[in-house]
Design an enzyme around this catalytic site. Sequence first.
Site, short mmCIF file in Angstrom:
data_model
loop_
_atom_site.label_atom_id
_atom_site.label_comp_id
_atom_site.label_asym_id
_atom_site.label_seq_id
_atom_site.Cartn_x
_atom_site.Cartn_y
_atom_site.Cartn_z
N LYS A 141 -1.17 2.70 0.06
CA LYS A 141 -2.60 2.39 0.23
C LYS A 141 -3.37 3.56 0.82
CE LYS A 141 -1.81 -0.89 3.17
NZ LYS A 141 -0.34 -0.75 3.14
N SER A 196 3.36 -2.28 3.66
CA SER A 196 3.49 -1.01 4.38
C SER A 196 4.35 -0.08 3.52
CB SER A 196 4.17 -1.27 5.73
OG SER A 196 4.40 -0.05 6.39
N SER A 248 -3.20 -6.27 5.15
CA SER A 248 -3.94 -7.52 4.88
C SER A 248 -3.13 -8.45 3.98
CB SER A 248 -5.33 -7.21 4.30
OG SER A 248 -5.31 -6.30 3.21
#
Lengths: 205, 205
Positions: free
Chosen positions: A42, A38, A110
């Site tokens: 991304k 986090s 993920s």
Amino acid sequence: MTEQKATNITWHDGDVTRADRNKLLGQKGATIWFTGLSGSGKSTVAVALEQALFARNKLVYRLDGDNVRHGINKNLGFSAEDRAENIRRIGEIAKLFVDAGVIALSSFVSPYRTDRDLVRAMHAESDMDFIEVYVDVPLAVAEERDPKGLYKKARAGEIPNFTGISDPYEAPETPELVLKSHEMSLEEEVDAVIALLQQRGILPA
Amino acid sequence: MTEQKATNITWHDGDVTRADRNKLLGQKGATIWFTGLSGSGKSTVAVALEQALFARNKLVYRLDGDNVRHGINKNLGFSAEDRAENIRRIGEIAKLFVDAGVIALSSFVSPYRTDRDLVRAMHAESDMDFIEVYVDVPLAVAEERDPKGLYKKARAGEIPNFTGISDPYEAPETPELVLKSHEMSLEEEVDAVIALLQQRGILPA
């Protein structure tokens, strides 16, 4: 009814295929799977890539928390089982998009290798491209950015099983691409992905 | 990092929208939801429609048992709860395709009004077109066709809760379109759907 059945056979002969859709769109459907902590960047690179591809008239679609966690996966929580199911479903949805000819961008933490490898394997089974992009920043960088204030809450014990703090992030061992977003400009990151997509024949060179 | 954040703001300003994707594709993403008994001709008309739309260079994608039940929904069975979840997930996936600009065709029996109305409502919530097409043939016609031999097995008691035999089919009360596939040619069915899509602005007139 006999008439209709005869007609069916004629029509069915020309089923529209994945290759047909790729040709129509001038691209090859593929999944670009961003993974990372986090705050690693991304979504930032996924959004920028979406814009860069769309500017080239490519059809690209981004799967993220907003459209997945609040829609199809809203009946999943954050137990180990539900997290695995979350990633499995996202992988299957990405495959449907690839089949449709679309370049699907997935940006979820993920964190578990097993889950990502399952998604890779399901793509391989259907002879589909799966490009794993590891957005790799040190935890300290992600935690300093803390764009959603989540690390602060996790450190305060308000979020259990938070990746990087109280739950592991298992880095990819052989990702197709590594982006160190703290050492590269956003343009460099996007260019690196596009170069790879051209190499792989997902985009025309 | 400061530099990257500044860059982000610039890039984010131009987020690619659903309207952008519709414009690129020259169509409006929408869900065409075929419902009807097994053997009513849902898949036949969906396949023919897919071909007719693709021949006009439209991007269309068909969701059916092959790509959904064997993929994302392979962890669902045929209990009442699982059947409802099956339709809910298909509805959510269709929405993602609509968001991507694609014309999504769904061909599942989807026998319960409540389930279909839930999918209709979730489209309305996001201001998306949901076209319910009732493929309406008498049970006797569907049973005589019996393309997969399922009615025979259901009559023999080998398939429990089979729609039309041992489980109800709840016909739509106000579908956007009714196709009586036993009284129309396949061309007429496809033409009727295309005319409706043009009327609705999903396809250019």
